[in-house]
Design a protein around this motif. Structure first.
Motif, PDB file in Angstrom:
ATOM      1  N   UNK A  15       0.855  -1.185   0.000  1.00  0.00           N
ATOM      2  CA  UNK A  15       0.000   0.000   0.000  1.00  0.00           C
ATOM      3  C   UNK A  15       0.886   1.228   0.000  1.00  0.00           C
ATOM      4  N   UNK A  16       0.656   2.119  -0.948  1.00  0.00           N
ATOM      5  CA  UNK A  16       1.321   3.419  -0.988  1.00  0.00           C
ATOM      6  C   UNK A  16       0.336   4.415  -0.388  1.00  0.00           C
ATOM      7  N   UNK A  17       0.783   5.150   0.630  1.00  0.00           N
ATOM      8  CA  UNK A  17      -0.115   6.074   1.318  1.00  0.00           C
ATOM      9  C   UNK A  17       0.507   7.458   1.364  1.00  0.00           C
ATOM     10  N   UNK A  18      -0.181   8.420   0.746  1.00  0.00           N
ATOM     11  CA  UNK A  18       0.268   9.804   0.748  1.00  0.00           C
ATOM     12  C   UNK A  18      -0.640  10.653   1.607  1.00  0.00           C
ATOM     13  N   UNK A  19      -0.098  11.756   2.093  1.00  0.00           N
ATOM     14  CA  UNK A  19      -0.856  12.682   2.925  1.00  0.00           C
ATOM     15  C   UNK A  19      -0.391  12.626   4.366  1.00  0.00           C
ATOM     16  N   UNK A  20      -1.230  13.171   5.251  1.00  0.00           N
ATOM     17  CA  UNK A  20      -0.922  13.141   6.674  1.00  0.00           C
ATOM     18  C   UNK A  20      -2.087  12.498   7.417  1.00  0.00           C
ATOM     19  N   UNK A  21      -1.949  12.337   8.697  1.00  0.00           N
ATOM     20  CA  UNK A  21      -2.942  11.603   9.474  1.00  0.00           C
ATOM     21  C   UNK A  21      -4.334  12.244   9.389  1.00  0.00           C
ATOM     22  N   UNK A  22      -4.408  13.533   9.083  1.00  0.00           N
ATOM     23  CA  UNK A  22      -5.698  14.223   8.974  1.00  0.00           C
ATOM     24  C   UNK A  22      -6.326  14.118   7.592  1.00  0.00           C
ATOM     25  N   UNK A  23      -5.512  13.876   6.585  1.00  0.00           N
ATOM     26  CA  UNK A  23      -6.011  13.811   5.210  1.00  0.00           C
ATOM     27  C   UNK A  23      -5.051  12.968   4.375  1.00  0.00           C
TER      28      UNK A  23
END
Length: 169
Positions: free
Chosen positions: A25-33
């Motif tokens: 899984x590639x996950x971009x952004x921060x914990x809020x978005x």
């Protein structure tokens, strides 16, 4: 289970199996978005005297927007028991559904990036270089553009320095 930061030299896996067969899984952004997507194309190695991961994201993927905006992102690997989660995250858009709610994954922040508590291994990656794949770059007549792209847009490649390696214990 909790994550423990380990030395990159302690990683023990076959990248052909880990990326190409088990997926990530590639996950971009921060914990809020943030948004996450499944990927099965990528490379790991050494470039510019740095330990790197190269991954590929089509510009029409929702995760692309998050990876483009940020300086870094996380790549999470899971055990086989999460195959259905990875299948779901690769076949549904975060624009249309809440992947976290649908899959039951637990977001967790690692070095300012979003990973998942259920992951067995997480790589925190800092973007170094990106480029767009183009049809004119193919050097063989093997039909790769027709087979893998058709009317879909070509991927953007991201060469990233692996800044942190976390193992779930």
């Amino acid at each position: 289970m909790s994550f423990k930061k380990i030395d990159i030299n302690d990683i023990q896996f076959n990248p052909f199996t880990k990326i190409g067969k088990e997926w990530m899984l590639i996950t971009g952004g921060n914990i809020d978005s943030f948004n996450t997507m499944t990927a099965s194309w990528g490379q790991m190695g050494v470039l510019w005297n740095k330990n790197v991961l190269t991954c590929y994201i089509r510009p029409n993927r929702y995760t692309y927007e998050f990876v483009e905006k940020g300086e870094s992102f996380a790549v999470s690997f899971f055990g086989e028991e999460f195959r259905s989660v990875l299948t779901f995250c690769g076949s549904h858009s975060g624009r249309d559904c809440d992947k976290i709610k649908e899959t039951g994954l637990t977001p967790e922040e690692l070095d300012g990036c979003v990973a998942f508590s259920e992951a067995s291994l997480v790589l925190v990656c800092r973007k170094l270089y990106s480029y767009d794949l183009e049809e004119s770059g193919f050097l063989t007549g093997e039909g790769i553009p027709e087979k893998f792209f058709g009317s879909d847009p070509y991927h953007r490649a991201y060469i990233c320095e692996i800044m942190g390696v976390y193992k779930n214990e």
